[in-house]
Write an enzyme that holds these catalytic residues in place. Sequence first.
Site, mmCIF file in Angstrom:
data_model
loop_
_atom_site.group_PDB
_atom_site.id
_atom_site.type_symbol
_atom_site.label_atom_id
_atom_site.label_comp_id
_atom_site.label_asym_id
_atom_site.label_seq_id
_atom_site.Cartn_x
_atom_site.Cartn_y
_atom_site.Cartn_z
ATOM 1 N N LYS A 34 -20.914 -15.934 -22.368
ATOM 2 C CA LYS A 34 -21.153 -15.515 -20.934
ATOM 3 C C LYS A 34 -20.205 -16.636 -20.123
ATOM 4 C CE LYS A 34 -24.987 -15.748 -18.401
ATOM 5 N NZ LYS A 34 -24.753 -16.451 -16.929
ATOM 6 N N ASP A 61 -19.972 -12.200 -16.201
ATOM 7 C CA ASP A 61 -21.048 -12.257 -15.385
ATOM 8 C C ASP A 61 -20.849 -12.487 -14.011
ATOM 9 O OD1 ASP A 61 -23.855 -12.219 -14.550
ATOM 10 O OD2 ASP A 61 -24.171 -14.179 -15.417
ATOM 11 N N LYS A 63 -21.461 -10.006 -11.549
ATOM 12 C CA LYS A 63 -22.221 -9.364 -10.605
ATOM 13 C C LYS A 63 -21.711 -8.871 -9.417
ATOM 14 C CE LYS A 63 -26.071 -12.327 -11.706
ATOM 15 N NZ LYS A 63 -25.509 -13.535 -12.597
ATOM 16 N N ASP A 66 -20.251 -4.263 -3.933
ATOM 17 C CA ASP A 66 -19.436 -4.215 -2.901
ATOM 18 C C ASP A 66 -19.300 -2.643 -2.549
ATOM 19 O OD1 ASP A 66 -17.012 -4.387 -0.820
ATOM 20 O OD2 ASP A 66 -16.610 -6.351 -1.900
ATOM 21 N N THR A 120 -34.185 -12.428 -10.371
ATOM 22 C CA THR A 120 -35.488 -13.041 -10.690
ATOM 23 C C THR A 120 -35.877 -14.155 -9.889
ATOM 24 O OG1 THR A 120 -34.361 -14.426 -12.503
ATOM 25 C CG2 THR A 120 -35.568 -12.356 -13.102
ATOM 26 N N ARG A 211 -28.896 -23.538 -22.253
ATOM 27 C CA ARG A 211 -28.956 -24.797 -22.755
ATOM 28 C C ARG A 211 -29.883 -25.095 -24.125
ATOM 29 N NH1 ARG A 211 -31.890 -25.669 -17.106
ATOM 30 N NH2 ARG A 211 -32.082 -23.485 -17.508
HETATM 31 O O1 C5P Z 1 -30.003 -22.483 -19.918
HETATM 32 P P1 C5P Z 1 -30.609 -21.225 -19.900
HETATM 33 O O2 C5P Z 1 -30.938 -20.703 -21.376
HETATM 34 O O3 C5P Z 1 -31.775 -21.377 -18.866
HETATM 35 O O4 C5P Z 1 -29.574 -20.228 -19.181
HETATM 36 C C1 C5P Z 1 -29.817 -18.877 -18.968
HETATM 37 C C2 C5P Z 1 -28.592 -17.979 -18.398
HETATM 38 O O5 C5P Z 1 -28.912 -16.990 -18.025
HETATM 39 C C3 C5P Z 1 -27.786 -18.767 -17.144
HETATM 40 O O6 C5P Z 1 -26.214 -18.710 -17.241
HETATM 41 C C4 C5P Z 1 -28.581 -18.301 -15.871
HETATM 42 O O7 C5P Z 1 -27.580 -18.162 -14.725
HETATM 43 C C5 C5P Z 1 -28.644 -16.625 -16.544
HETATM 44 N N1 C5P Z 1 -29.588 -15.816 -15.959
HETATM 45 C C6 C5P Z 1 -31.005 -16.301 -16.024
HETATM 46 N N2 C5P Z 1 -32.165 -15.667 -15.405
HETATM 47 C C7 C5P Z 1 -31.682 -14.588 -14.671
HETATM 48 C C8 C5P Z 1 -30.316 -14.010 -14.938
HETATM 49 C C9 C5P Z 1 -29.381 -14.821 -15.328
HETATM 50 O O8 C5P Z 1 -31.444 -17.391 -16.462
HETATM 51 N N3 C5P Z 1 -32.644 -13.829 -14.139
#
Ligand code: C5P
Length: 236
Positions: A34, A61, A63, A66, A120, A211
Amino acid sequence: MTVDPKIIVALDFPSADAAFHLANVLDPAQCRVKVGKELFTRAGPVLVEQLQQLGFDVFLDLKYHDIPNTTAQACRAAAELGVWMVNVHALGGRRMMEAAREAIDKAAHRPLLIAVTILTSLDADELHEVGLSGNPEDNVLRLACLAESAGLDGVVCSPREVVALREAVADNFRLVTPGVRPAGGVAGDQKRITTPEDAIRLGSSYLVVGRPVTQAEDPLAALADINAVIDIKQVR
Ligand code: C5P
């Protein structure tokens, strides 16, 4: 037979070099990747092309949100770039989503088009402040159904929302779920987490994982561990 990896690794890095450092140790047969706003703003479409040349399917990603024509043109550009998945905000409305879908339907390569429903990060008070009544869950459900009826392929949703959404939408409507942590993993700033196996069992189609893979000592092994516990045939 094509491999259909369920894990989408979030390349949340500030530079193309850092993203490539990781991409070079990952395996496109085991994951997609992503590219979000920070990395894309810094490294641009060239980075997306290079990741694709390494064999990765890219979820762009960005989003988009517009007016219908502008969003449709942006989605068309993403399709021409060759990405596997692209997203828009469902709050852009039916006409915007339909215009986006029509634009990619005409493209030689058609990406999956999915919607973000309610961020979220927003709680009920913030929703009311911007004029949306009801609780976040009701809004998520309503917007997901709107996205489905506009012909989109799925939504991004939290693990908490998967069960209710699965009951409301078609089986092939993709639910793309972040907030995934292997059992015993560090939650970090994620509040509502689930394990990869539970997310898939509850009905997620794809898991966005950052992560737990990007910060692992051995990212390829961390990815292999997650794929092993998902324990489904990743073929389409
Ligand atoms: O490091 P981690 O597993 O928390 O990363 C989650 C990824 O999903 C990040 O790129 C974050 O921006 C994205 N994301 C999220 N929650 C959302 C929408 C997207 O964690 N509601």
